[in-house]
Design an enzyme around this catalytic site. Structure first.
Site, mmCIF file in Angstrom:
data_model
loop_
_atom_site.group_PDB
_atom_site.id
_atom_site.type_symbol
_atom_site.label_atom_id
_atom_site.label_comp_id
_atom_site.label_asym_id
_atom_site.label_seq_id
_atom_site.Cartn_x
_atom_site.Cartn_y
_atom_site.Cartn_z
ATOM 1 N N LEU A 158 42.948 45.363 36.001
ATOM 2 C CA LEU A 158 41.954 44.973 35.009
ATOM 3 C C LEU A 158 40.585 45.274 35.608
ATOM 4 O O LEU A 158 40.384 45.103 36.811
ATOM 5 C CB LEU A 158 42.062 43.473 34.692
ATOM 6 N N ASP A 159 39.655 45.714 34.766
ATOM 7 C CA ASP A 159 38.290 45.940 35.245
ATOM 8 C C ASP A 159 37.732 44.675 35.869
ATOM 9 O O ASP A 159 38.147 43.562 35.521
ATOM 10 C CB ASP A 159 37.378 46.374 34.091
ATOM 11 N N LYS A 160 36.784 44.840 36.762
ATOM 12 C CA LYS A 160 36.181 43.691 37.448
ATOM 13 C C LYS A 160 35.756 42.608 36.473
ATOM 14 O O LYS A 160 36.019 41.418 36.677
ATOM 15 C CB LYS A 160 34.974 44.151 38.269
#
Length: 351
Positions: A158-160
């Site tokens: 998942l993106d930051k």
């Protein structure tokens, strides 16, 4: 084929995940096969072919008492093969005591609810304080070793600044099975992923599909919809359903929608790029929603203040379902929208 473990001759069921020497004898149908291919088939789901190739390079495989360093060596019926299984090496990077929201954990895998702001894997600019650091500390010796190293097996990211459900492998067997499931996007097994996103505007249809290939944008960090014939074009499909509509349709500048997005493929930034592509970027998205930043100025207070202060894209991985690599049962996990995003959605509801 026959096999035994020199350390524990009767311990057949889990011999492949313990240190020791494994003895194998090639049957007639092994003749002509590559050594790495044959070994991977004999050592079962706990051992990937790449891991076998690594062991061969490290001198851990002998045939007829002679060390073999060529993975492509052809097998001969009756070959006596020995594989030395080393103890997993210490983890790199080091573990860090970072609080985790654990939804489920067993010997094979761990499922967590990742908070926004947490980077998944160490990299340039983020060598510490990542999810991997946290998992190494949390799991400790329960990590049997991914590729011979005590580390968590990241099978998806998942993106930051995206929150939500993630599954991480703790064993080679789980890593292999889950990686294959995510690689084929669940086409051959049970894999379900659903996200919730707060987007600008109201889509014309209550549901729809975005089928548009993705590739690198000009800055090589972002992604963009690209022609299907381009070398780096990757097939990408997102299905969306409008769950709630906020604001009056005739006041397009002050409208937004809460949508559920389900992935048929899993490309970098896929939902963010696809929603922006159809004119409904995710609220707060700093990379794909720049053109909509001024919309916040037209919102009434206190919503305007909420939107302008929101520090990330309003995107949350709500649901993840997959087949357990050991029990083969379908497991399903959900995580509610986090507080900061719920506050933002509530603000739009008041429109």
């Amino acid at each position: 084929m026959s096999a035994h473990n020199e350390d524990t001759p009767e311990l057949i069921g889990d011999r492949f995940i313990r240190a020791g020497s494994i003895m194998l004898e090639a049957s007639a149908d092994a003749a002509g096969q590559r050594l790495d291919q044959w070994l991977a088939s004999q050592l079962g789901p706990d051992m990937s072919r790449s891991r076998v190739q690594m062991l061969i390079k490290q001198g851990a495989v002998t045939v007829g008492g002679k060390m073999i360093d060529e993975a492509k060596r052809k097998m001969i019926a009756g070959d006596s093969v020995s594989v030395v299984m080393p103890e997993p090496e210490p983890a790199e990077p080091l573990g860090e005591n970072i609080t985790l929201d654990v939804l489920y954990e067993d010997d094979e895998l761990i499922v967590i609810n990742k908070p926004a702001g947490l980077v998944v894997h160490p990299g340039a600019g983020n060598w510490t304080g990542t999810l991997v650091n946290a998992l190494i500390h949390h799991c400790g010796d329960s990590l049997s070793g991914i590729g011979g190293v005590r580390r968590p097996g990241i099978v998806h990211r998942l993106d930051k600044e995206t929150s939500g459900v993630m599954v991480v492998a703790k064993t080679d067997r789980a890593h292999k099975a889950l990686s294959e499931a995510f690689a084929d996007h669940g086409l051959t097994g049970d894999l379900e992923r659903a996200y919730q996103a707060l987007v600008w505007g109201i889509p014309q249809r209550p549901s729809g599909t975005v089928d548009a290939p993705l590739g690198r944008a000009a800055d090589r960090v972002r992604r963009a919809v690209v022609p299907s014939g381009r070398d780096d074009a990757r097939h990408a499909i997102t299905h969306f359903t409008v769950q709630e509509r906020f604001g009056e349709a005739q006041q397009a500048f002050a409208t937004a929608s809460l949508v559920e997005c389900r992935l048929e493929t899993g490309r970098t930034h896929q939902i963010r790029v696809h929603m922006a592509h159809i004119g409904h970027p995710v609220v707060g998205d700093p990379d794909y929603g720049q053109a909509f930043r001024t919309k916040a100025n037209r919102l009434p207070d206190p919503l305007k203040t909420l939107v302008k202060a929101f520090p990330r894209q309003a995107l949350h991985a709500r649901l993840l379902a997959f087949r357990h690599p050991a029990t083969h049962l379908t497991m399903r996990f959900e995580a509610p929208i986090p507080g900061d995003m719920e506050e933002l959605v509530s603000g739009f509801r008041k429109l």
